[in-house]
Design an enzyme around this catalytic site. Structure first.
Site, short mmCIF file in Angstrom:
data_model
loop_
_atom_site.label_atom_id
_atom_site.label_comp_id
_atom_site.label_asym_id
_atom_site.label_seq_id
_atom_site.Cartn_x
_atom_site.Cartn_y
_atom_site.Cartn_z
N MET A 1 -15.87 -5.11 10.26
CA MET A 1 -16.70 -4.02 10.24
C MET A 1 -17.83 -4.58 9.02
O MET A 1 -17.82 -5.47 8.57
CB MET A 1 -15.99 -2.88 9.28
N HIS B 1 -18.26 -2.26 2.48
CA HIS B 1 -16.77 -2.36 3.07
C HIS B 1 -16.69 -3.22 4.42
O HIS B 1 -17.75 -3.21 5.19
CB HIS B 1 -16.26 -1.11 3.71
N HIS C 1 -2.78 0.45 -3.93
CA HIS C 1 -2.50 -1.02 -3.67
C HIS C 1 -1.97 -1.62 -4.98
O HIS C 1 -2.50 -1.52 -5.93
CB HIS C 1 -3.74 -1.64 -3.31
N HIS D 1 -3.67 -2.15 -8.47
CA HIS D 1 -4.88 -3.05 -8.02
C HIS D 1 -5.93 -2.17 -7.58
O HIS D 1 -7.17 -2.43 -8.22
CB HIS D 1 -4.72 -4.06 -6.63
N HIS D 2 -5.79 -1.43 -6.58
CA HIS D 2 -6.85 -0.06 -6.65
C HIS D 2 -6.20 1.11 -5.91
O HIS D 2 -4.95 1.03 -5.56
CB HIS D 2 -8.03 -0.65 -5.74
N TYR E 1 0.98 -1.23 -0.20
CA TYR E 1 -0.07 0.07 -0.05
C TYR E 1 0.84 1.35 0.02
O TYR E 1 1.75 1.38 0.83
CB TYR E 1 -0.90 0.08 1.37
#
Lengths: 620, 620
Positions: free
Chosen positions: B489, B414, B335, B264-265, B232
């Protein structure tokens, strides 16, 4: 395969409301229907209809049928004795008129039609987009009109009823006026009723009967059927003194001609051998005059219910009666169902036993599976589908069954009024193997002894798990287990051979864990509930506030807590061993849900009723 | 409708094992496939494939696709850059190779075939009895072979994957040797991998963009991608001093050419306005060198994940940034997914924001729905599908939403690592009305902001119910709610307009009722568990013996106990009102389960692979 190929689109009144304006409203007429539907091939191959029930209490509608397992279809023959403007016949989950699957014969006064329809949640009729009741023919006879039609067990039409093993609730409705539109019919507003039958009779071959077979008729002697809807009639019969041990090899109903629609079910019980004699009696079972001692006549010898045929024991086994250790006294119980309150009807119905002195290799036995009759197993009020399970554990079958096992060939399911489904499954090494008997439309008002389609072998170490589903939506307090009609039972009486000492293999939740539940509920909820330790189990159940948490936790308790196992030689004598706080049998592999087979490719016709010619008019 | 009509029965080696003996085992060759399948009509109407992802980390397989909602079908174009003896491409529940639905292109060295297959629970391939991947064509190009094929969303073949909204796990496998029988292939033994995409992109029309639109690129400046699987990367950017309020109206990814399979993102976060300044930083997000203060940069401005395209705000709204009360500091997080551990790869990817000074009528806002981050919401270990639900109650929306309501146009789901499904449903007057966003194959590794197919209007008094499903089969102790990666979460960040003060509408079980649960578990179970009142909630959860009763009762608790509602202006400031011990919203009517539409009558072909001509051999 027979099926009607005439399905050309027709502009029938029911669909187009044609000629509504020109209808003859004043016409008072009935009609005769003459078959115009060309039958493919010649007469129906299924000309024999071995099963028969009256649908209505007057016997004006009489249903005969047969079952073709290779075709997975039922062939129906419906006799309509006094046809007016048509008839509705069909099936629904529990006999309600709403959400029913219906075959309809209707006339607008000129023309007649046959079609597959369904009723919605309000009872309103709709033509089915897939026509699965296949008309095979219609035949006029002196006694009335015969309608012949066919229905596959499963049609894969979501509007259709799935014909399964066990109880089927048949319904009927009578059309007393001309019908100009099917959509205008609300079945709930019609005269009609329901009849419960086991449609899918097992295809069991009749065993050879002994040549020295004798018969004995246990019959009520010239009873005047009381003019009330429900009567349980009790009659005491007696075997001759010194009657030696015999084997009952079959029995059949003897119903007085004309009373076919009134005799709902009959049972012959043997009395307890502990008593030397029983008083004679011939009267209602609930009469104050009935001698107390008759309550000790509870061992089932024979049971019959409407729609059932003769019952045959397997060739290797017979039901022992007579001889030392067997009571000479028998109690016949007849349930008369007389909703139209006929007066002065005389009846001498009963059961004819066929027995032999040449004993067969094995005595047949009856074993009770399911739940012990105890209040610790309870159902909260307001539940639509509450499930209770009784276990016959591996430890018990290990101890009580012979190495070669036993063979279950028949089964009688039993609950009280809240029962909706019953199923017993055989499990071995934690894996479900076979359904012993299942009834997804079980009714406490229709408790037959049913032959199993397949004999079930049970070996030492096997588990027999009996699950009952209850509906308590109409109740405001908890329903506990017990003998009372408003208490509940969950029992499967299995008929098997060779007879063993094991009479009863049942369970109930461990009472200590139930106490923990009461404590838990008491502490978790804000309210102070009287959970005084001296209160009885039913009182504690009655005082629970039935919120979702207390309901859910009761389910969790029954699915988790250890059980007390009753592995008994008789209702009072347990096999030696430790039977308290036993672990719940665990199931690692369930039986797959059966996938209904759909009809083969050249399937049902599209939605179009079949027109029939209106014959001569007849004054009514 | 295009579909291949050539399905003549063929005696192909895969089915008959023909020529197995005469195979050229030593042949080292690849092959080119030349299309022989006649296309009905001309070129595919669906010649445009707007969506594209690399399937493998080297980018040798590249998938493009489009979605036809009228046809309820996806058209795929698969570019195979270095074809050897074939390719497997397909879909499975969560990207596993077992129980997958596969399109297979294979060659035995002479002939090539295309067919629909499936892998069983052991990864073994089987030809599908219903062929639902329809080959539309194949095309040779300098860069490789293009395969074009079509697949209906739903095939009603139980062996097939149902293509639904939300995440789809694509899998691929590479055939490096000639294939003589499909049955001989075990996909688990092949080189291959998985790629997550949202296949069913919404068919949203692009709003008109303002003429004064400017762009700003938030890009990592010449990063050397670390040679490790997961990185990251954090980079701080800064708006110019005095940058006034603007509206972001769209954004799109900027991915450095050649790195398409590694990025990736990416997300752009705005920092908290409370701090005047933030330090610069350009390095891994988990580095010890990363300034502490960067943790205050968490307000999402833009988010992109592989396979996603540009994100457009609705014409009436834009995302405000700049101006007073808005931080000038932005954090870009990328990422990098580098499973082949490439070394020295340089990257300057990022996100390009399109913004305008001509403010649109409404500011867009982001609202958090779901569960509060608190350990009171916990998942027992060893659960396959454990459900937790968070509520945004009618009382909160009544207080916080404008009379005209808000319009949700996008959503980002999420959870942490145990999350498997997420769904938010809108309920009004106790009746479920509409799914806001649902992902039945949710993966915590693929969290896109997704445009909704339909904008959802939410009015005062509505309820938003967010349900997450977790899998903790690999865990040995309870998973509690919280911020940690091994805590959980359940959040749906909904993007909506007009912006309101309501930033957070979430819930958690009432802590008093959870205490009662701990007490109950303590008393019910025989074991003495340390439920000392001073123990923390996580410690109490960790010490529970997870038998079925304690699991069931926890579920019952979460389904029954009142909730603490967080109806907040910001994470710390609640709207005024009583928010503790609120009743659980009750649902009297659920949304019906969607019934998959099956392909229309002229359906898929029977099981027969489509033969392709083998072209020239090529040295490998």
């Amino acid at each position: 395969r027979m099926q009607n190929s005439r399905s050309k689109p027709c502009s029938c009144p029911s669909l187009k409301l044609r000629e509504v304006a020109s209808m003859y409203f004043t016409m008072v007429a009935a009609f005769l229907v003459i078959l115009v539907v060309a039958l493919q091939g010649s007469a129906p191959r299924e000309s024999h209809f071995p099963y028969k029930v009256p649908l209505d209490p007057q016997g004006l509608l009489e249903l005969s049928w047969n079952v073709s397992y290779p075709e997975q279809a039922v062939h129906f023959q419906l006799l309509i004795r006094e046809l007016q403007f048509g008839i509705l016949f069909g099936m629904s989950d529990r006999g309600e008129f709403e959400n029913a699957d219906l075959a309809v014969l209707w006339s607008d006064g000129h023309n007649s039609y046959f079609g597959d329809a369904w009723s919605d949640a309000k009872g309103q009729l709709h033509m089915d987009s897939q026509q699965d009741y296949q008309l095979l023919g219609a035949r006029r006879a002196p006694e009335g009109l015969y309608l012949l039609f066919r229905r596959a067990f499963s049609t894969c039409d979501p509007k259709d009823y799935l014909i399964e093993d066990g109880t089927v609730h048949l319904i009927y409705g009578i059309l007393e006026k001309p019908v100009h539109s099917l959509q205008a019919i609300n079945i709930s507003a019609l005269p009609g009723g329901l009849q419960r039958v086991q449609l899918l009779k097992p295809n069991v071959s009749i065993p050879e009967l002994p040549s020295d077979m004798k018969t004995m008729e246990i019959m009520a002697p010239d009873v005047i059927i009381p003019s009330q809807e429900t009567t349980y009639w009790c009659y005491m019969a007696e075997l001759p003194a010194g009657f030696p041990k015999h084997h009952i090899v079959m029995y059949e109903p003897v119903v007085t001609a004309g009373n076919e629609a009134l005799v709902h079910h009959m049972e012959v019980f043997q009395c307890a051998a502990e008593f030397d004699s029983f008083p004679h009696y011939n009267g209602p079972c609930d009469s104050k005059m009935k001698p107390e001692r008759l309550n000790y006549c509870r061992h089932v010898l024979a049971a019959w219910a409407m729609g059932a045929q003769a019952f045959y024991y397997p060739e290797e086994a017979g039901l022992a009666f007579g001889g030392p250790g067997s009571s000479r006294y028998l109690r016949l119980e007849i349930h008369y169902h007389n909703p139209l309150v006929f007066r002065g009807r005389r009846d001498s119905s009963g059961i004819r036993l066929y027995y032999t002195a040449t004993l067969r290799p094995y005595d047949a036995g009856i074993m009770e599976l399911g739940l012990v009759y105890t209040p610790v197993m309870a159902i909260p009020p307001g539940e639509e589908n509450f499930i209770l399970t009784g276990y016959c554990t591996d430890k018990c079958t290990q101890l009580a069954l012979p190495t070669a096992g036993i063979r279950i060939f028949a089964s009688q399911l039993h609950t009280h009024l809240a029962g909706r489904k019953v199923v017993t499954v055989l499990s071995r090494d934690g894996r479900e193997r076979q359904v012993v008997n299942a009834d997804g439309h079980y009714s406490p008002h229709f408790q037959e002894i049913r032959m199993l389609k397949e004999v079930v072998s049970v070996f030492p170490g096997d588990e027999l798990i009996t699950t009952c589903t209850y509906n308590t939506e109409d109740r405001s307090r908890a329903t506990v287990g017990g003998f009372g009609i408003l208490e509940e039972m969950c029992v499967n009486y299995v008929h098997y051979y060779p007879q063993t000492q094991l009479e009863l293999c049942k369970s109930a939740v461990d009472p200590g864990f139930l106490r923990r539940y009461f404590n838990l509920v008491n502490r978790f909820n804000d309210e102070e509930i009287c959970m005084c330790p001296q209160a009885s189990v039913p009182q504690q159940f009655y005082s629970i506030p039935w919120n979702t948490f207390n309901r859910d936790v009761l389910k969790s308790l029954y699915g988790f807590a250890p059980i007390s196992v009753h592995c008994n030689k008789s209702s009072a004598v347990r096999f030696p061993g430790e039977w308290e706080k036993q672990p719940l049998p665990s199931i690692t592999q369930r039986l797959p849900e059966p996938v209904p087979r759909c009809p083969p490719a050249p399937g049902p016709q599209p939605a179009a009723p079949v027109p029939l010619n209106l014959g001569q008019l007849r004054g009514h």
